[in-house]
Design a protein around this motif. Structure first.
Motif, PDB file in Angstrom:
ATOM      1  N   GLY A  11       0.789  -1.224   0.000  1.00  0.00           N
ATOM      2  CA  GLY A  11       0.000   0.000   0.000  1.00  0.00           C
ATOM      3  C   GLY A  11       0.820   1.271   0.000  1.00  0.00           C
ATOM      4  O   GLY A  11       0.248   2.369   0.106  1.00  0.00           O
ATOM      5  N   GLY A  12       2.137   1.170  -0.146  1.00  0.00           N
ATOM      6  CA  GLY A  12       2.983   2.360  -0.079  1.00  0.00           C
ATOM      7  C   GLY A  12       3.324   2.966  -1.423  1.00  0.00           C
ATOM      8  O   GLY A  12       3.816   4.100  -1.479  1.00  0.00           O
ATOM      9  N   ALA A  13       3.068   2.256  -2.530  1.00  0.00           N
ATOM     10  CA  ALA A  13       3.453   2.778  -3.846  1.00  0.00           C
ATOM     11  C   ALA A  13       2.654   4.027  -4.205  1.00  0.00           C
ATOM     12  O   ALA A  13       3.204   4.986  -4.766  1.00  0.00           O
ATOM     13  CB  ALA A  13       3.261   1.694  -4.904  1.00  0.00           C
ATOM     14  N   SER A  14       1.375   4.035  -3.912  1.00  0.00           N
ATOM     15  CA  SER A  14       0.564   5.221  -4.224  1.00  0.00           C
ATOM     16  C   SER A  14       1.004   6.424  -3.399  1.00  0.00           C
ATOM     17  O   SER A  14       0.998   7.566  -3.886  1.00  0.00           O
ATOM     18  CB  SER A  14      -0.912   4.920  -3.971  1.00  0.00           C
ATOM     19  OG  SER A  14      -1.124   4.558  -2.612  1.00  0.00           O
TER      20      SER A  14
ATOM     21  N   LEU B 200      14.692  11.878 -10.270  1.00  0.00           N
ATOM     22  CA  LEU B 200      13.293  11.690  -9.874  1.00  0.00           C
ATOM     23  C   LEU B 200      12.556  10.793 -10.868  1.00  0.00           C
ATOM     24  O   LEU B 200      11.711   9.970 -10.473  1.00  0.00           O
ATOM     25  CB  LEU B 200      12.581  13.044  -9.782  1.00  0.00           C
ATOM     26  CG  LEU B 200      12.951  13.969  -8.623  1.00  0.00           C
ATOM     27  CD1 LEU B 200      12.021  15.176  -8.608  1.00  0.00           C
ATOM     28  CD2 LEU B 200      12.895  13.255  -7.286  1.00  0.00           C
ATOM     29  N   ASP B 201      12.870  10.941 -12.147  1.00  0.00           N
ATOM     30  CA  ASP B 201      12.195  10.140 -13.167  1.00  0.00           C
ATOM     31  C   ASP B 201      12.533   8.657 -13.011  1.00  0.00           C
ATOM     32  O   ASP B 201      11.656   7.785 -13.145  1.00  0.00           O
ATOM     33  CB  ASP B 201      12.592  10.644 -14.552  1.00  0.00           C
ATOM     34  CG  ASP B 201      11.666  10.127 -15.641  1.00  0.00           C
ATOM     35  OD1 ASP B 201      10.549   9.662 -15.302  1.00  0.00           O
ATOM     36  OD2 ASP B 201      12.042  10.179 -16.822  1.00  0.00           O
ATOM     37  N   ASP B 202      13.801   8.358 -12.731  1.00  0.00           N
ATOM     38  CA  ASP B 202      14.188   6.957 -12.513  1.00  0.00           C
ATOM     39  C   ASP B 202      13.445   6.363 -11.314  1.00  0.00           C
ATOM     40  O   ASP B 202      12.962   5.220 -11.366  1.00  0.00           O
ATOM     41  CB  ASP B 202      15.697   6.868 -12.290  1.00  0.00           C
ATOM     42  CG  ASP B 202      16.486   7.232 -13.536  1.00  0.00           C
ATOM     43  OD1 ASP B 202      15.911   7.145 -14.646  1.00  0.00           O
ATOM     44  OD2 ASP B 202      17.672   7.611 -13.397  1.00  0.00           O
ATOM     45  N   CYS B 203      13.378   7.142 -10.253  1.00  0.00           N
ATOM     46  CA  CYS B 203      12.661   6.662  -9.067  1.00  0.00           C
ATOM     47  C   CYS B 203      11.170   6.501  -9.357  1.00  0.00           C
ATOM     48  O   CYS B 203      10.544   5.524  -8.921  1.00  0.00           O
ATOM     49  CB  CYS B 203      12.887   7.638  -7.914  1.00  0.00           C
ATOM     50  SG  CYS B 203      12.036   7.192  -6.388  1.00  0.00           S
ATOM     51  N   MET B 204      10.606   7.426 -10.125  1.00  0.00           N
ATOM     52  CA  MET B 204       9.176   7.375 -10.413  1.00  0.00           C
ATOM     53  C   MET B 204       8.812   6.158 -11.263  1.00  0.00           C
ATOM     54  O   MET B 204       7.738   5.561 -11.079  1.00  0.00           O
ATOM     55  CB  MET B 204       8.746   8.658 -11.121  1.00  0.00           C
ATOM     56  CG  MET B 204       7.270   8.716 -11.451  1.00  0.00           C
ATOM     57  SD  MET B 204       6.237   8.751  -9.969  1.00  0.00           S
ATOM     58  CE  MET B 204       6.090  10.520  -9.728  1.00  0.00           C
ATOM     59  N   VAL B 205       9.689   5.759 -12.193  1.00  0.00           N
ATOM     60  CA  VAL B 205       9.414   4.573 -13.013  1.00  0.00           C
ATOM     61  C   VAL B 205       9.271   3.335 -12.123  1.00  0.00           C
ATOM     62  O   VAL B 205       8.340   2.526 -12.292  1.00  0.00           O
ATOM     63  CB  VAL B 205      10.519   4.384 -14.068  1.00  0.00           C
ATOM     64  CG1 VAL B 205      10.375   3.029 -14.752  1.00  0.00           C
ATOM     65  CG2 VAL B 205      10.472   5.497 -15.099  1.00  0.00           C
ATOM     66  N   ASP B 206      10.183   3.187 -11.168  1.00  0.00           N
ATOM     67  CA  ASP B 206      10.087   2.044 -10.247  1.00  0.00           C
ATOM     68  C   ASP B 206       8.827   2.126  -9.390  1.00  0.00           C
ATOM     69  O   ASP B 206       8.158   1.107  -9.137  1.00  0.00           O
ATOM     70  CB  ASP B 206      11.327   1.999  -9.355  1.00  0.00           C
ATOM     71  CG  ASP B 206      12.599   1.720 -10.143  1.00  0.00           C
ATOM     72  OD1 ASP B 206      12.494   1.112 -11.233  1.00  0.00           O
ATOM     73  OD2 ASP B 206      13.690   2.110  -9.672  1.00  0.00           O
ATOM     74  N   VAL B 207       8.499   3.331  -8.954  1.00  0.00           N
ATOM     75  CA  VAL B 207       7.300   3.501  -8.128  1.00  0.00           C
ATOM     76  C   VAL B 207       6.047   3.139  -8.927  1.00  0.00           C
ATOM     77  O   VAL B 207       5.130   2.474  -8.415  1.00  0.00           O
ATOM     78  CB  VAL B 207       7.229   4.945  -7.589  1.00  0.00           C
ATOM     79  CG1 VAL B 207       5.873   5.211  -6.948  1.00  0.00           C
ATOM     80  CG2 VAL B 207       8.343   5.195  -6.589  1.00  0.00           C
TER      81      VAL B 207
ATOM     82  N   ARG C 243       5.760   1.088 -11.505  1.00  0.00           N
ATOM     83  CA  ARG C 243       5.680  -0.361 -11.710  1.00  0.00           C
ATOM     84  C   ARG C 243       5.211  -1.077 -10.446  1.00  0.00           C
ATOM     85  O   ARG C 243       4.398  -2.010 -10.522  1.00  0.00           O
ATOM     86  CB  ARG C 243       7.038  -0.880 -12.164  1.00  0.00           C
ATOM     87  CG  ARG C 243       7.394  -0.463 -13.593  1.00  0.00           C
ATOM     88  CD  ARG C 243       8.806  -0.840 -13.953  1.00  0.00           C
ATOM     89  NE  ARG C 243       9.108  -0.465 -15.346  1.00  0.00           N
ATOM     90  CZ  ARG C 243      10.329  -0.502 -15.876  1.00  0.00           C
ATOM     91  NH1 ARG C 243      11.360  -0.910 -15.129  1.00  0.00           N
ATOM     92  NH2 ARG C 243      10.520  -0.140 -17.135  1.00  0.00           N
ATOM     93  N   GLN C 244       5.718  -0.645  -9.318  1.00  0.00           N
ATOM     94  CA  GLN C 244       5.258  -1.262  -8.069  1.00  0.00           C
ATOM     95  C   GLN C 244       3.802  -0.911  -7.790  1.00  0.00           C
ATOM     96  O   GLN C 244       3.046  -1.740  -7.269  1.00  0.00           O
ATOM     97  CB  GLN C 244       6.149  -0.810  -6.912  1.00  0.00           C
ATOM     98  CG  GLN C 244       7.569  -1.341  -6.999  1.00  0.00           C
ATOM     99  CD  GLN C 244       8.405  -0.967  -5.792  1.00  0.00           C
ATOM    100  OE1 GLN C 244       7.899  -0.433  -4.818  1.00  0.00           O
ATOM    101  NE2 GLN C 244       9.696  -1.246  -5.869  1.00  0.00           N
ATOM    102  N   ARG C 245       3.401   0.294  -8.156  1.00  0.00           N
ATOM    103  CA  ARG C 245       1.999   0.659  -7.942  1.00  0.00           C
ATOM    104  C   ARG C 245       1.079  -0.139  -8.857  1.00  0.00           C
ATOM    105  O   ARG C 245      -0.027  -0.528  -8.450  1.00  0.00           O
ATOM    106  CB  ARG C 245       1.813   2.156  -8.180  1.00  0.00           C
ATOM    107  CG  ARG C 245       0.407   2.638  -7.834  1.00  0.00           C
ATOM    108  CD  ARG C 245       0.259   4.131  -7.983  1.00  0.00           C
ATOM    109  NE  ARG C 245      -1.065   4.567  -7.575  1.00  0.00           N
ATOM    110  CZ  ARG C 245      -1.504   5.824  -7.627  1.00  0.00           C
ATOM    111  NH1 ARG C 245      -0.695   6.793  -8.078  1.00  0.00           N
ATOM    112  NH2 ARG C 245      -2.725   6.126  -7.234  1.00  0.00           N
ATOM    113  N   LEU C 246       1.514  -0.386 -10.078  1.00  0.00           N
ATOM    114  CA  LEU C 246       0.694  -1.192 -10.984  1.00  0.00           C
ATOM    115  C   LEU C 246       0.552  -2.624 -10.469  1.00  0.00           C
ATOM    116  O   LEU C 246      -0.499  -3.255 -10.636  1.00  0.00           O
ATOM    117  CB  LEU C 246       1.302  -1.190 -12.384  1.00  0.00           C
ATOM    118  CG  LEU C 246       1.237   0.148 -13.139  1.00  0.00           C
ATOM    119  CD1 LEU C 246       2.006   0.057 -14.452  1.00  0.00           C
ATOM    120  CD2 LEU C 246      -0.210   0.551 -13.394  1.00  0.00           C
TER     121      LEU C 246
END
Length: 314
Positions: free
Chosen positions: A206-209, A247-254, A256-259
């Motif tokens: 529940g932390g990705a969002s 930030l963009d690199d971190c956001m891509v991982d976030v 994918r985990q959120r999906l």
């Protein structure tokens, strides 16, 4: 008139009639009377008793002829000396093992008590850390233990957001105390220290969002420190571009985990809506501070997911 028979006249007539059975008496065999039978029955047991008493050896009773002495079949046999010695040898041989088992049992109880005390101390330490807002700064080993709590994501999100606000306020106060502006690299380097905590938040259930929103907010904090001509030199532009690339690199991982966690979100994540939000913010920053790229790779992933979701609905 009928003729009556003449009466017997003499003895010859009586003899003749008796020979024909007219006056013949019935003869029964003689039998003993019931009184005689009773007397004979009473006399017989007395005679038998006298006979048996006369034939019995002296010193014996009548009960001895009909009853035998009972024998006790439940009595345990006398202990065999060999068996007794064997049992004593066995007990003597296993006695050290029994003693060792008791020692280990006592040690186990002491260890269990110590573990419980350590767990209580750990809970107190975690509560102390959370109370002071230091959750985002704890070492990885302590963080892994704290993340096992079901409410770890919401707690860590609160602490990261609070720390981000504190850092941003300190940077503003530092800038206000100086006559010249601080370089963008100073702000970027300071704010990027929060990325490991955000990545840790994204890995929690529940932390990705929550991490998705923190990444966007972190970029906004950097944007609040620029805008005039002095902030748009080549060094600042390069530092800002490098910051947003991280930030963009971190956001891509976030993303994918959120999906992968999207099935547990309530309400479900509407990817197309966030695509429009990021596109609108990027257009504003391009015109305001000259930022050329705003989460480009993240937007590509989100656009692909939005199209795939639309095709599945059709």
């Amino acid at each position: 008139m009928p003729i009556r028979p003449a009466p017997y006249s003499d003895s010859r007539d009586r003899d003749r009639d008796s020979s024909h059975g007219l006056y013949k008496d019935t003869q029964y065999p003689s039998s003993p009377t019931s009184q005689d039978k009773l007397q004979s029955y009473r006399a017989q047991p007395i005679q038998d008793h006298l006979y048996n008493s006369s034939q019995r050896p002296p010193g014996t009773s009548s009960d001895a002829t009909t009853h035998t002495a009972p024998t006790n079949m439940n009595l345990a046999p006398a202990p065999d000396p060999l068996t007794k010695a064997f049992n004593e040898a066995i007990n003597e041989a296993i006695k050290p093992y029994h003693d060792r088992i008791e020692e280990l049992r006592n040690e186990l109880e002491d260890t269990t008590l110590q573990i419980q005390q350590l767990e209580d101390e750990r809970a107190d330490m975690h509560a102390w850390i959370d109370k002071r807002g230091l959750r985002a700064d704890v070492p990885p080993r302590i963080a892994s233990a704290m993340n096992s709590d079901p409410s770890a994501a919401s707690t860590l999100n609160y602490h990261i957001d609070r720390k981000m606000t504190v850092i941003n306020g300190d940077l503003h106060r530092l800038q206000d105390s100086l006559t010249a502006h601080l370089p963008t690299s100073t702000f970027a380097t300071t704010l990027l220290t929060l990325l490991p905590s955000i990545e840790n938040l994204a890995s929690l259930p529940g932390g990705a969002s929550l991490a998705f929103e923190l990444v966007i907010k972190l970029g906004g904090n950097l944007n609040s420190h620029g805008g005039d001509d002095g902030w748009n030199n080549d060094a600042d532009i390069q530092s800002r571009a490098s910051f947003y690339s991280r930030l963009d690199d971190c956001m891509v991982d976030v993303i994918r985990q959120r999906l992968s966690q999207a099935g547990g979100e309530d309400p479900p994540w509407v990817v197309a809506r966030d695509v429009k939000r990021l596109e609108k913010t990027g257009s504003f920053l391009r015109s305001k501070i000259g930022l050329q790229s705003y989460f480009p790779r993240s937007l590509d992933v989100m656009r692909y997911e939005a199209k795939r979701g639309d095709s599945q609905q059709l």
